[in-house]
Design an enzyme around this catalytic site. Sequence first.
Site, mmCIF file in Angstrom:
data_model
loop_
_atom_site.group_PDB
_atom_site.id
_atom_site.type_symbol
_atom_site.label_atom_id
_atom_site.label_comp_id
_atom_site.label_asym_id
_atom_site.label_seq_id
_atom_site.Cartn_x
_atom_site.Cartn_y
_atom_site.Cartn_z
ATOM 1 N N CYS A 67 0.870 -1.175 0.000
ATOM 2 C CA CYS A 67 0.000 0.000 0.000
ATOM 3 C C CYS A 67 0.904 1.221 0.000
ATOM 4 O O CYS A 67 1.766 1.361 0.881
ATOM 5 C CB CYS A 67 -0.870 -0.016 1.255
ATOM 6 S SG CYS A 67 -1.821 1.489 1.508
ATOM 7 N N CYS A 178 -0.698 3.758 -6.539
ATOM 8 C CA CYS A 178 -1.638 3.212 -5.556
ATOM 9 C C CYS A 178 -1.892 1.798 -6.035
ATOM 10 O O CYS A 178 -2.154 1.582 -7.225
ATOM 11 C CB CYS A 178 -2.937 4.016 -5.534
ATOM 12 S SG CYS A 178 -4.265 3.196 -4.595
ATOM 13 N N HIS A 180 -4.256 -0.131 -5.830
ATOM 14 C CA HIS A 180 -5.579 -0.396 -6.411
ATOM 15 C C HIS A 180 -5.629 -0.057 -7.912
ATOM 16 O O HIS A 180 -6.475 -0.592 -8.631
ATOM 17 C CB HIS A 180 -6.647 0.461 -5.734
ATOM 18 C CG HIS A 180 -7.112 -0.020 -4.402
ATOM 19 N ND1 HIS A 180 -6.331 0.041 -3.278
ATOM 20 C CD2 HIS A 180 -8.289 -0.582 -4.006
ATOM 21 C CE1 HIS A 180 -7.024 -0.442 -2.226
ATOM 22 N NE2 HIS A 180 -8.201 -0.829 -2.657
#
Length: 265
Positions: A67, A178, A180
């Site tokens: 992360c 990021c 994601h």
Amino acid sequence: MFDSGFGGLTVARAVLDLLPHEDLVYVGDTGRYPYGPRPLPEVAAFAHQITRHLVDDCGVKLVIVACNTASAAALASLQAEAGVPVLGVIEPGARSLVAATRTGRVGVIGTVGTIASGAYQRAVADTGARVELTCAACPGFVEFVERDETDTDQVHVLAERLLAPVADAKVDTLLLGCTHYPFLARTISDVMGRDVVLVSSADETAFAARSLLYAGSGIGRRPVDAGGRAATHRFVSSGDADWFRRLGARLLGPELADVEPAPWA
Ligand code: DGL
């Protein structure tokens, strides 16, 4: 390894592929996502709590902070306190970015917390590469991924607005800062144009883990055919475990079969 939710599965996939003999424990802190808008000290507290769980309760020998926001908030303090090696995703990402550019005009997109922390600006400068860096925060992207809305008109409209600074800067390489965002790669590529290279930190982070486990410390596991047992894969979620299993299995693959609740949830 851990992330606020599903994003770190992009790093998990690379680690599973490159290090198939290693046991993996993945924590998705979906009960407290998104990390991006939170104050960095709060994210750092979550990162320390999860790292303590991984080290003390699960007995891991290496922690990957999968992360960017948590890496920006806490990597140095985690490395000082964890008692095992801790790898983040920011330095590997910065290395991939400067290696991939042809024109020297590069971009990084990430959460508000990551971009505002200046962690990428420092990591890119630390590579010593002579590049022109444009950064843009993309609030809202993570929520679309967590809801499994990676290819909708709404996310496309949001992407057009949020990616404008990096598109206007005419970057030739864009780092998805990021974990994601690789799940939004199609939308991001549609907006940026096919000639802009999208880079993620997943592969480079997996290579860094391999170097640490096998070259440096010699703590890597032996393959099953050399007398080791088959690797195990555990997944922990602090949110809706059933949703984590259903969407996670689709995003990661068959290794994600069962999900355990996080002890603090
Ligand atoms: N996947 C995360 C990152 O790399 C966190 C996103 C979030 O929870 O806001 O920054």
